[in-house]
Design an enzyme around this catalytic site. Structure first.
Site, PDB file in Angstrom:
ATOM      1  N   GLY A 134       3.705  -0.650  -4.428  1.00  0.00           N
ATOM      2  CA  GLY A 134       3.075  -1.903  -4.845  1.00  0.00           C
ATOM      3  C   GLY A 134       4.076  -2.862  -5.454  1.00  0.00           C
ATOM      4  CD  GLU A 138      11.029   2.928 -10.552  1.00  0.00           C
ATOM      5  OE1 GLU A 138      10.068   2.248 -10.171  1.00  0.00           O
ATOM      6  OE2 GLU A 138      10.911   4.059 -11.075  1.00  0.00           O
ATOM      7  CG  HIS A 171      -2.758   7.858   6.912  1.00  0.00           C
ATOM      8  ND1 HIS A 171      -3.582   8.144   7.972  1.00  0.00           N
ATOM      9  CD2 HIS A 171      -2.586   9.028   6.262  1.00  0.00           C
ATOM     10  CE1 HIS A 171      -3.881   9.431   7.964  1.00  0.00           C
ATOM     11  NE2 HIS A 171      -3.298   9.993   6.927  1.00  0.00           N
ATOM     12  NE  ARG A 227       4.904   7.842  -1.956  1.00  0.00           N
ATOM     13  CZ  ARG A 227       3.754   7.330  -2.365  1.00  0.00           C
ATOM     14  NH1 ARG A 227       2.642   7.658  -1.769  1.00  0.00           N
ATOM     15  NH2 ARG A 227       3.703   6.514  -3.390  1.00  0.00           N
ATOM     16  CG  LEU A 250       7.884  -2.168 -20.318  1.00  0.00           C
ATOM     17  CD1 LEU A 250       8.850  -3.329 -20.548  1.00  0.00           C
ATOM     18  CD2 LEU A 250       6.590  -2.677 -19.697  1.00  0.00           C
ATOM     19  CE1 TYR A 292       1.013  11.183   7.297  1.00  0.00           C
ATOM     20  CE2 TYR A 292      -1.049  12.191   6.661  1.00  0.00           C
ATOM     21  CZ  TYR A 292       0.084  11.477   6.335  1.00  0.00           C
ATOM     22  OH  TYR A 292       0.280  11.063   5.040  1.00  0.00           O
ATOM     23  CG  ASP A 323      -1.899   4.430  -7.935  1.00  0.00           C
ATOM     24  OD1 ASP A 323      -2.688   3.925  -7.112  1.00  0.00           O
ATOM     25  OD2 ASP A 323      -1.393   5.558  -7.787  1.00  0.00           O
ATOM     26  CB  ALA A 347       0.348   3.112  -0.879  1.00  0.00           C
TER      27      ALA A 347
HETATM   28  P1  FAD Z   1       3.403   4.095  -7.876  1.00  0.00           P
HETATM   29  O1  FAD Z   1       3.694   4.452  -6.476  1.00  0.00           O
HETATM   30  O2  FAD Z   1       3.008   5.183  -8.811  1.00  0.00           O
HETATM   31  O3  FAD Z   1       4.692   3.364  -8.439  1.00  0.00           O
HETATM   32  C1  FAD Z   1       4.843   3.075  -9.804  1.00  0.00           C
HETATM   33  C2  FAD Z   1       6.324   2.895 -10.074  1.00  0.00           C
HETATM   34  O4  FAD Z   1       6.491   2.434 -11.399  1.00  0.00           O
HETATM   35  C3  FAD Z   1       7.115   4.199  -9.964  1.00  0.00           C
HETATM   36  O5  FAD Z   1       8.269   3.989  -9.180  1.00  0.00           O
HETATM   37  C4  FAD Z   1       7.437   4.557 -11.403  1.00  0.00           C
HETATM   38  O6  FAD Z   1       8.647   5.275 -11.542  1.00  0.00           O
HETATM   39  C5  FAD Z   1       7.513   3.185 -12.036  1.00  0.00           C
HETATM   40  N1  FAD Z   1       7.207   3.169 -13.480  1.00  0.00           N
HETATM   41  C6  FAD Z   1       6.198   3.818 -14.110  1.00  0.00           C
HETATM   42  N2  FAD Z   1       6.201   3.553 -15.420  1.00  0.00           N
HETATM   43  C7  FAD Z   1       7.246   2.718 -15.642  1.00  0.00           C
HETATM   44  C8  FAD Z   1       7.783   2.097 -16.808  1.00  0.00           C
HETATM   45  N3  FAD Z   1       7.235   2.281 -18.016  1.00  0.00           N
HETATM   46  N4  FAD Z   1       8.868   1.277 -16.669  1.00  0.00           N
HETATM   47  C9  FAD Z   1       9.437   1.073 -15.446  1.00  0.00           C
HETATM   48  N5  FAD Z   1       8.972   1.656 -14.309  1.00  0.00           N
HETATM   49  C10 FAD Z   1       7.889   2.456 -14.400  1.00  0.00           C
HETATM   50  N6  FAD Z   1      -1.845   5.908  -0.251  1.00  0.00           N
HETATM   51  C11 FAD Z   1      -1.917   5.383   0.993  1.00  0.00           C
HETATM   52  O7  FAD Z   1      -2.057   4.157   1.137  1.00  0.00           O
HETATM   53  N7  FAD Z   1      -1.847   6.192   2.105  1.00  0.00           N
HETATM   54  C12 FAD Z   1      -1.693   7.547   2.009  1.00  0.00           C
HETATM   55  O8  FAD Z   1      -1.621   8.233   3.036  1.00  0.00           O
HETATM   56  C13 FAD Z   1      -1.625   8.141   0.689  1.00  0.00           C
HETATM   57  N8  FAD Z   1      -1.479   9.485   0.507  1.00  0.00           N
HETATM   58  C14 FAD Z   1      -1.423   9.996  -0.772  1.00  0.00           C
HETATM   59  C15 FAD Z   1      -1.329  11.388  -0.967  1.00  0.00           C
HETATM   60  C16 FAD Z   1      -1.289  11.922  -2.269  1.00  0.00           C
HETATM   61  C17 FAD Z   1      -1.237  13.416  -2.459  1.00  0.00           C
HETATM   62  C18 FAD Z   1      -1.311  11.061  -3.398  1.00  0.00           C
HETATM   63  C19 FAD Z   1      -1.252  11.618  -4.815  1.00  0.00           C
HETATM   64  C20 FAD Z   1      -1.407   9.688  -3.210  1.00  0.00           C
HETATM   65  C21 FAD Z   1      -1.481   9.142  -1.910  1.00  0.00           C
HETATM   66  N9  FAD Z   1      -1.625   7.770  -1.691  1.00  0.00           N
HETATM   67  C22 FAD Z   1      -1.697   7.242  -0.429  1.00  0.00           C
HETATM   68  C23 FAD Z   1      -1.763   6.868  -2.855  1.00  0.00           C
HETATM   69  C24 FAD Z   1      -0.488   6.222  -3.222  1.00  0.00           C
HETATM   70  O9  FAD Z   1       0.538   7.165  -3.391  1.00  0.00           O
HETATM   71  C25 FAD Z   1      -0.620   5.399  -4.495  1.00  0.00           C
HETATM   72  O10 FAD Z   1      -1.848   4.747  -4.538  1.00  0.00           O
HETATM   73  C26 FAD Z   1       0.503   4.392  -4.510  1.00  0.00           C
HETATM   74  O11 FAD Z   1       1.734   5.049  -4.607  1.00  0.00           O
HETATM   75  C27 FAD Z   1       0.350   3.402  -5.656  1.00  0.00           C
HETATM   76  O12 FAD Z   1       1.463   2.535  -5.652  1.00  0.00           O
HETATM   77  P2  FAD Z   1       1.912   1.815  -6.988  1.00  0.00           P
HETATM   78  O13 FAD Z   1       3.113   1.031  -6.631  1.00  0.00           O
HETATM   79  O14 FAD Z   1       0.748   1.127  -7.593  1.00  0.00           O
HETATM   80  O15 FAD Z   1       2.259   3.007  -7.981  1.00  0.00           O
END
Ligand code: FAD
Length: 382
Positions: A15, A34, A47, A108, A130, A215, A294, A307
């Site tokens: 994201g 990050e 996916h 991924r 942060l 897959y 998330d 994601a």
């Molecule tokens: P995240 O991917 O969690 O990224 C957050 C980032 O912020 C991380 O890099 C972290 O290190 C960083 N961070 C955290 N706190 C701090 C801080 N205080 N300071 C600086 N950096 C920080 N989604 C799909 O769309 N398709 C799929 O097939 C799929 N399969 C999945 C399978 C599993 C088993 C799981 C658990 C999830 C799956 N998801 C899938 C969901 C997906 O992984 C998450 O919804 C997605 O990664 C969310 O993205 P994000 O960028 O919001 O958060």
């Protein structure tokens, strides 16, 4: 001029990377922070539905992803024990024609590397966790665990399920452990040649309380991946994942179809992840702070859209900043929330219920969505 504002993105996950790429492309002065010192290619697949591929088109990655990913002709749902087909959801050419982009499955880590590569590397800071954020009214001061600090006009919390920005907005509250875990393993397709079985490109094996989604994660179909949902009443490990084992998998999927048994037999390493959720949040933004992905709507991954929602959020947020001008950021944030809350909450709910595509249904409301074409709803209309 609105583009003179400095925008900080906290988190370079899928994201945050999407937000950073789209903001930089739109000309905003953007910095991405990050916490991780670097990223590694963790064993997991993802996916990318047509709804996400339309955002990838905007970022300039659609062709490379199309070349890199596996293009399943269908999403099959099958009974875990008998193997009977429960649904056959057409993807492939059908998806391209009906929903306007491909449906692919990829590694991924490969996706993440591509996305992070689109960011201005001079303005991407690793090892910056942060720990405190101070919205002084006319700017935001960010404090990092290494003792450094920085300032921005707007801060986007793309910092995942334990978001520091969410905590600032709503107070400290742990996410809800759903009572399910996910096992994840990547298997070399070479090993599968020993079996006289059909390993389909995208198939979910179901029984009453558990499932296994399988897959390919590469276009050359050399890496096959499974991810499960298995009940486990408590998560006591205190970490985001632990090692699992072939023995544990055998027990969890006892009585399942020979194809599933073959996958377990071929497993070399498998990890286990707690599935975490939150109920829809009452607040997505406050003054100069805003959440996406998330950080504001973590969900069980059973629609494979977590994601996807984070990436759609990023695209809608940038669209709303452009729409009303970044100087009017509070208006832009409310416009963004208005246009994302219902969809993200619905996807959270269906993911929670784990009913998606188990039986034949029309997935157009998810795959057909185009964040750039969707008519904008105004907050006062809600
Ligand atoms: P995240 O991917 O969690 O990224 C957050 C980032 O912020 C991380 O890099 C972290 O290190 C960083 N961070 C955290 N706190 C701090 C801080 N205080 N300071 C600086 N950096 C920080 N989604 C799909 O769309 N398709 C799929 O097939 C799929 N399969 C999945 C399978 C599993 C088993 C799981 C658990 C999830 C799956 N998801 C899938 C969901 C997906 O992984 C998450 O919804 C997605 O990664 C969310 O993205 P994000 O960028 O919001 O958060």
């Amino acid at each position: 001029m609105s583009n003179a504002l400095t925008i900080a993105v906290i988190g370079a996950g899928l994201g945050g990377a999407a937000a950073g790429a789209l903001l930089q492309q739109a000309g905003y002065s953007t910095k991405v922070y990050e916490q991780a010192p670097s990223f590694t290619r963790l064993g997991a697949g993802i996916h990318l539905g047509p709804n996400v591929m339309k955002v990838m088109r905007q970022i300039g990655l659609e062709e490379r992803l199309d070349a890199m990913g596996s293009h399943p002709s269908h999403w099959f749902s099958r009974d875990g024990k008998s193997g009977e087909y429960l649904s056959r959801i057409p993807l492939g050419d059908f998806a391209r024609q009906e929903y306007g982009a491909s449906y692919i499955t990829v590694h991924r880590g490969d996706l993440h590397e591509l996305m992070v590569g689109t960011l201005d590397q001079e303005r991407l800071y690793f090892g910056k966790q942060l720990v405190e954020v101070d919205d002084t009214g006319d700017k935001v001061v960010m404090h990092f665990s290494d003792g450094s600090s920085d300032e921005a006009d707007i801060v986007i919390g793309a910092d995942g399920v334990n978001s520091c920005i969410r905590e600032k907005l709503l107070g400290s509250e742990a996410p809800i452990y759903s009572g399910w875990v996910a096992h994840r393993a990547i298997i070399s397709a070479e090993k599968l040649k020993a079996y006289d079985l059909d390993f389909e490109a995208c198939v979910k094996w179901w029984s009453e309380d558990r499932h296994m989604m399988v897959y390919f994660v590469t276009g050359d179909e050399q890496e096959y991946y499974y991810v499960t949902g298995v009940p486990e009443p408590e998560w006591r490990h205190g970490t985001s994942f632990v090692d699992s084992s072939r023995e544990e998998m055998r027990k969890a999927f006892e009585g399942y179809h020979p194809t599933v048994q073959a996958l377990i037999d071929c497993t070399e390493t498998v990890t286990k992840w707690p599935l975490l959720e939150r109920n829809p949040l009452p607040l997505w933004h406050d003054n100069r702070l805003v959440l996406l992905g998330d950080a504001c709507h973590p969900m069980k991954p059973h629609m494979a859209q977590g994601a996807a929602m984070a990436i759609e959020d990023a695209a809608m947020l940038v669209r709303c900043l452009d729409e009303v001008g970044a100087d009017n950021y509070q208006e832009a944030f409310e416009l963004y929330r208005t246009n994302r809350f219902e969809r993200a909450s619905r996807v959270q709910k269906v993911s929670h219920d784990n009913t998606w595509l188990r039986h034949d249904e029309d997935p157009a409301w998810v795959f057909g969505y185009d964040v750039y074409q969707e008519p904008l709803k105004q907050p006062q209309d809600m």
